[in-house]
Design an enzyme around this catalytic site. Structure first.
Site, PDB file in Angstrom:
ATOM      1  N   SER A   1      -9.027  13.521  -1.688  1.00  0.00           N
ATOM      2  CA  SER A   1      -7.614  13.157  -1.813  1.00  0.00           C
ATOM      3  C   SER A   1      -7.395  11.669  -1.609  1.00  0.00           C
ATOM      4  O   SER A   1      -8.126  11.018  -0.849  1.00  0.00           O
ATOM      5  CB  SER A   1      -6.793  13.928  -0.773  1.00  0.00           C
ATOM      6  OG  SER A   1      -5.457  13.480  -0.741  1.00  0.00           O
TER       7      SER A   1
ATOM      8  N   TYR B   1      -4.502  16.261   7.340  1.00  0.00           N
ATOM      9  CA  TYR B   1      -4.987  16.645   6.005  1.00  0.00           C
ATOM     10  C   TYR B   1      -5.912  15.568   5.439  1.00  0.00           C
ATOM     11  O   TYR B   1      -7.032  15.852   4.994  1.00  0.00           O
ATOM     12  CB  TYR B   1      -3.804  16.866   5.058  1.00  0.00           C
ATOM     13  CG  TYR B   1      -4.218  17.008   3.617  1.00  0.00           C
ATOM     14  CD1 TYR B   1      -4.758  18.205   3.147  1.00  0.00           C
ATOM     15  CD2 TYR B   1      -4.081  15.949   2.720  1.00  0.00           C
ATOM     16  CE1 TYR B   1      -5.151  18.334   1.828  1.00  0.00           C
ATOM     17  CE2 TYR B   1      -4.468  16.072   1.403  1.00  0.00           C
ATOM     18  CZ  TYR B   1      -5.001  17.267   0.958  1.00  0.00           C
ATOM     19  OH  TYR B   1      -5.403  17.391  -0.349  1.00  0.00           O
TER      20      TYR B   1
ATOM     21  N   LYS C   1       3.088  26.420  -4.352  1.00  0.00           N
ATOM     22  CA  LYS C   1       2.746  25.470  -3.293  1.00  0.00           C
ATOM     23  C   LYS C   1       3.892  25.145  -2.337  1.00  0.00           C
ATOM     24  O   LYS C   1       3.691  24.392  -1.379  1.00  0.00           O
ATOM     25  CB  LYS C   1       2.205  24.176  -3.917  1.00  0.00           C
ATOM     26  CG  LYS C   1       0.880  24.363  -4.634  1.00  0.00           C
ATOM     27  CD  LYS C   1       0.468  23.128  -5.424  1.00  0.00           C
ATOM     28  CE  LYS C   1       0.243  21.934  -4.544  1.00  0.00           C
ATOM     29  NZ  LYS C   1      -0.209  20.756  -5.328  1.00  0.00           N
TER      30      LYS C   1
END
Length: 236
Positions: A24, A51, A92
């Site tokens: 990411s 995250y 999501k």
């Protein structure tokens, strides 16, 4: 994002299966060290949230396996996805793309909310992202599948940064409505974890032979809004 990914890596190593995984752009933190996917810069990155840290930890673990000659998949690629948007993200919830939330807000309230800026270098709505349409991500993945000799960690973006205001204006243009934007306070708990800009450096994968011809923001937003978000069948 860590233990399960390590398990998959080990399974692919034993069974000689190519392994492509999602990293990411969140691994880059606030961008003070740039957005260069050079593995030699990994140790300098400081993610802003759990995250991003989980993705960064696994990226570093992968290179530790490679550098110590541990078993590895015949091909392995970590893709640092930037701001992906496009169809089939509807499950999501809050993690759906900004454009999906913008359309939902317009349908319900007749306007779109954007966060105010808390950085003096950016006006409200001028925070930027490297927005990439999901089809262009799939294009890179397909290229990697066809080029099994390519391994490594690579950015997946467009190399172009655009503002959130640009994104929302493109949405309104796609439905022929004058922009109606309201700037709201950013939640206190994310103000210190907020990226004010992102822009993928795509030189590394280009040197491997991949040449992305990504949709412009306006093209991607129009395609998503007209063909999916406002269509009777948003999954077609």
């Amino acid at each position: 994002n860590i233990r399960y990914s390590q398990m998959l890596w080990s399974w692919c190593s034993v069974n000689k299966v190519p392994f492509i995984y999602a990293s990411s752009a969140a691994t880059y933190g606030n961008g003070e060290n740039g957005y260069d996917d050079n593995e030699n810069l990994l140790s300098k990155l400081i993610p802003l949230n759990a995250y991003g840290y989980s993705k960064h930890f696994f990226d570093q673990w992968v290179y530790s396996q490679i550098n110590s000659n541990q078993p590895s998949p015949p091909q392995w690629c970590g893709l640092k996805f930037f701001n992906v948007y496009g169809p089939n993200e509807y499950h999501k919830g809050k993690m759906q793309s900004v454009i999906k939330h913008a359309v939902d807000q317009y349908k319900e309230y007749g306007r779109v909310n954007l966060f105010k800026s808390y950085n003096s270098e950016y006006l409200d709505g001028q925070q930027t992202r490297d927005f990439i349409y999901v089809d262009d991500c799939v294009s890179l993945i397909n290229w990697l599948i066809e080029n099994r000799n390519v391994s490594g960690i690579y950015n997946c973006g467009t190399s172009i940064e655009r503002t959130f205001e640009d994104l929302v204006k493109a949405m309104f243009k796609s439905i022929n409505i004058a922009p109606k934007i309201e700037y709201i306070d950013m939640p206190q708990n994310i103000r210190n974890q907020y990226q004010y800009y992102t822009r993928a450096n795509m030189n590394k994968i280009r040197k491997k032979g991949y040449h992305i011809k990504a949709l412009t923001l306006e093209e991607g937003v129009y395609k998503y809004v007209k063909n999916y978000l406002l269509a009777k069948d948003k999954y077609k």
